[in-house]
Design an enzyme around this catalytic site. Structure first.
Site, PDB file in Angstrom:
ATOM      1  N   LYS A 273      73.082-101.513 -55.282  1.00 29.18           N
ATOM      2  CA  LYS A 273      73.374-100.800 -56.616  1.00 29.18           C
ATOM      3  C   LYS A 273      72.483 -99.512 -56.595  1.00 29.18           C
ATOM      4  CE  LYS A 273      75.274-104.643 -58.732  1.00 29.18           C
ATOM      5  NZ  LYS A 273      77.032-103.906 -59.306  1.00 29.18           N
ATOM      6  N   ARG A 347      83.445-113.034 -56.218  1.00 28.49           N
ATOM      7  CA  ARG A 347      84.449-113.428 -55.096  1.00 28.49           C
ATOM      8  C   ARG A 347      84.113-114.222 -54.339  1.00 28.49           C
ATOM      9  NH1 ARG A 347      87.206-107.702 -55.091  1.00 28.49           N
ATOM     10  NH2 ARG A 347      85.840-107.374 -56.865  1.00 28.49           N
TER      11      ARG A 347
END
Ligand code: BES
Ligand code: MN
Ligand code: ZN
Length: 496
Positions: A273, A347
Site C-alpha cells: 500500500k 477474502r
C-alpha cells in the site's frame, strides 16, 4: 465503568446535578413535566442561550438553598426526528461535559413518550458508557474519570424492574464493545496473531466461553490454504481462533456462526500500500475484535442459544517468504483462487473460515470485515455494506441496525458482477478490479458459504473514526466497536 441506579421520584428532580432532556422544537418546555420553580428557571435561558439541538448542552446553577444544585439541559433534537440514537448522543455528550466539569454524579428523568422505557434507558446507558471510553494505556498520564454515578428517575414503582434490567443488559453489551475497541486500537507491534489469540483466551476464561487456537501446523493439516498463504510473509505465524458459547445446556442445537476478519496489520503485502494513512491498517482486525465482543456479551447475558465465533488472524507483510501475485491458493472447501493482489487478503482468509463455518451446520452465518476501500467509496462512513444470499436474515439484521443505530445498507450480488472474478488458471481471481469492488469482494465470499443463510457486513467505513466520520459523542476517536451492539441485538431477538 460508571455505575447506574434507578430510583422512584415523583418530581423527576433530585438534589445535586440534574440532567434535563429537551426537544429542539419545544424549548423552553422540557421533554418531561417538572416542578414549577425548575420550569421557571429553564424558561429564563432556554430559547436564547440554548436551543435543544442534538448534543447541545447548557448548564444552569440554581442558586437555591435547598434542592437541586444544577440543571444541565441536554438537547435531543427535533421530536419528529427522534431516534433511539438521539438518546445515546445526547446523554453521551452530557456525560463528557459533566466529566470535564469534575462532576461525580447526576440524576435524570427518563423520557419515554416516543420509545418504550426499556429501550430508552438502554440507549441512555450505552451513550454514557461508550462516550467515556478512552484508549490511554500507552499514555504516561492517564486521564482520571470523574463521573462515576448516574441515577435514572422513574415516576412509579412498576417501572423499576424493567429499567434495572435494561441498565444491567446495556452494561454487559458495552463491556463487549469496550473489548472490541481495545483489541482494534491495539498497535500491531503488541497485537500480532498469537497475542490476539491469547487476549481472546483470557476474555473467554473470564466471560465464560471456550476458546480453541489452531496454529500453523494444524492450519496446514486442515487445508486452510488462504490463511497459510496470507500469513507467510510475517515472522508472526497465523492462527484460526474458534470461540464457542453454549447456552442451551448441551442440547447440541445448530449454532449461529459469527466470522470476523482479523488482519493485525495490513501493509498490502508484496502488492504494498502507499504509506499515507497506512498506520490505519492496525484497524484491519476490527471484524475479529467485534466477534470477541459479541461472544463476551452473549456469554455475559447468558443467552439460551449456541454461538460459534471464527477469527482467521494473520499479519499481512511483504518479505522473502511472503505469498505473491500469480500464486494459486487452494482453500478448505477445495476451490482455488489466483492471487492478483496480495492486498485483497481479507477474502482469502475469510474463504477458509467461511468454508469451516459451513461444516458447523449453522442456523446462520454472519461475517464482519474491513474488506474494501470500495465500500467506503460507495457508502462513506455512515453505514456498513450489507450483502446476503438470504433476504429474511438480512431483514432481521436491518431491524437490529435501526434499533442500535449501527446503520447498514444493502448492495446487490447480481450474477453479472461474477464475470469480473473469472480466472484463466483457477476457479476465481482474488480481485475483480476497481468497478463495484465491494460487491465483487462479497461475491468472492459467497462462493464459500454453500446454501447456508449468510450475511456479509463490510465495515471498512464504520470500524474506526475517519476524516469524514460524523462526530458522535459516544464514538471517540479510534475504533468504534461497530458490529457488537448490532449482532448482540440480533441474537437477543432470535431468543424472543
Ligand atoms: N483492509 C483493506 C480494506 C480497507 C481499506 C479497510 C481502507 C479500511 C480502510 C483490504 O484488505 C484491501 O486492501 N482491499 C483492497 C482490495 C483490492 C486490492 C481488490 C482495496 O479495497 O483496495
Ligand atoms: Mn488489504
Ligand atoms: Zn485488509
Amino acid at each position: 465503568m460508571i455505575d447506574f441506579t434507578v430510583k422512584v421520584s415523583r418530581t423527576g428532580i433530585e438534589e445535586g446535578v440534574n440532567i434535563i432532556p429537551m426537544y429542539e422544537d419545544e424549548v423552553p418546555q422540557p421533554a418531561i413535566t417538572l416542578p414549577e420553580n425548575i420550569m421557571k428557571l429553564i424558561e429564563k435561558v432556554a430559547g436564547r442561550d440554548f436551543k435543544g439541538k442534538l448534543e447541545e448542552v447548557y448548564s444552569i446553577p440554581t442558586i437555591l438553598d435547598r434542592g437541586p444544585e444544577r440543571i444541565v439541559l441536554t438537547g435531543l433534537g427535533r421530536r419528529d426526528e427522534l431516534e433511539l440514537d438521539s438518546f445515546r448522543r445526547a446523554y453521551g455528550r452530557v456525560a463528557i461535559r459533566l466529566d470535564e466539569a469534575m462532576t461525580e454524579s447526576a440524576a435524570s428523568p427518563i423520557v419515554s413518550d416516543v420509545f418504550d422505557l426499556g429501550s430508552v434507558s438502554q440507549s441512555i446507558v450505552e451513550g454514557i458508557i461508550l462516550s467515556m471510553y478512552r484508549f490511554d494505556r500507552y499514555k504516561s498520564e492517564k486521564r482520571e474519570q470523574k463521573l462515576k454515578h448516574i441515577t435514572l428517575l422513574v415516576r412509579d414503582e412498576s417501572a423499576l424492574y424493567k429499567v434495572e434490567k435494561s441498565i444491567e443488559e446495556a452494561g454487559r453489551i458495552c463491556r463487549g464493545v469496550y473489548t472490541a475497541r481495545d483489541l482494534t486500537n491495539m498497535p500491531s507491534i503488541d497485537c500480532y496473531p498469537e497475542k490476539f489469540a491469547e487476549i481472546v483466551y483470557e476474555v473467554g476464561r473470564k466471560a465464560g466461553f471456550n476458546v480453541r487456537i489452531y496454529k500453523i501446523d494444524e492450519l496446514e493439516k486442515m487445508s486452510m490454504g488462504g490463511i497459510v498463504a496470507v500469513g507467510s510473509g510475517s515472522i508472526h505465524k497465523p492462527v484460526l481462533i474458534e470461540l464457542e458459547y453454549d447456552g442451551t445446556s448441551g442440547k447440541d442445537e445448530n449454532p449461529y456462526v459469527i466470522v470476523g476478519k482479523a488482519v493485525t496489520f495490513d501493509s498490502g503485502g508484496i502488492s504494498i500500500k502507499p504509506s499515507e494513512k497506512m498506520e490505519e491498517m492496525k484497524y484491519d482486525k476490527a471484524g475479529g475484535a467485534a466477534v470477541v465482543g459479541v461472544l463476551e456479551a452473549v456469554a455475559s447475558l447468558k443467552l439460551p442459544i449456541r454461538v460459534i465465533g471464527l477469527i482467521p488472524c494473520v499479519e499481512n507483510l511483504p518479505s522473502g517468504t511472503a505469498f505473491r501475485p500469480g500464486d494459486i491458493i487452494k482453500f478448505r472447501n477445495g476451490k482455488t483462487a489466483e492471487v492478483i493482489s496480495t492486498d485483497a487478503e481479507g477474502r482469502l482468509i475469510l474463504a477458509d473460515a467461511l468454508s469451516y463455518a459451513v461444516e458447523k451446520n449453522p442456523k446462520a452465518i454472519i461475517d464482519l470485515a474491513t474488506l474494501t476501500g470500495a465500500c467506503i467509496i460507495a457508502l462513506g462512513t455512515h453505514a456498513s455494506g450489507l450483502f446476503t444470499n438470504n433476504q429474511e436474515l438480512a431483514d432481521k439484521i436491518k431491524k437490529s441496525a435501526e434499533r442500535t443505530g449501527e446503520r447498514v445498507w444493502q448492495l446487490p450480488l447480481w450474477k453479472q458482477y461474477r464475470e469480473q472474478l473469472k480466472s484463466d488458471v483457477a476457479d476465481l481471481k482474488n480481485s475483480g478490479g476497481r468497478p463495484a469492488g465491494a460487491i465483487t469482494a462479497a461475491l468472492f465470499l459467497s462462493e464459500f458459504v454453500g446454501d447456508k443463510p449468510w450475511v456479509h457486513l463490510d465495515i471498512a467505513g464504520t470500524a474506526y473514526i475517519q476524516e469524514a466520520s460524523e462526530q458522535k459523542s459516544y464514538t471517540p476517536k479510534g475504533a468504534t466497536g461497530v458490529g457488537v451492539r448490532l449482532l448482540v441485538d440480533y441474537l437477543i431477538h432470535e431468543t424472543q
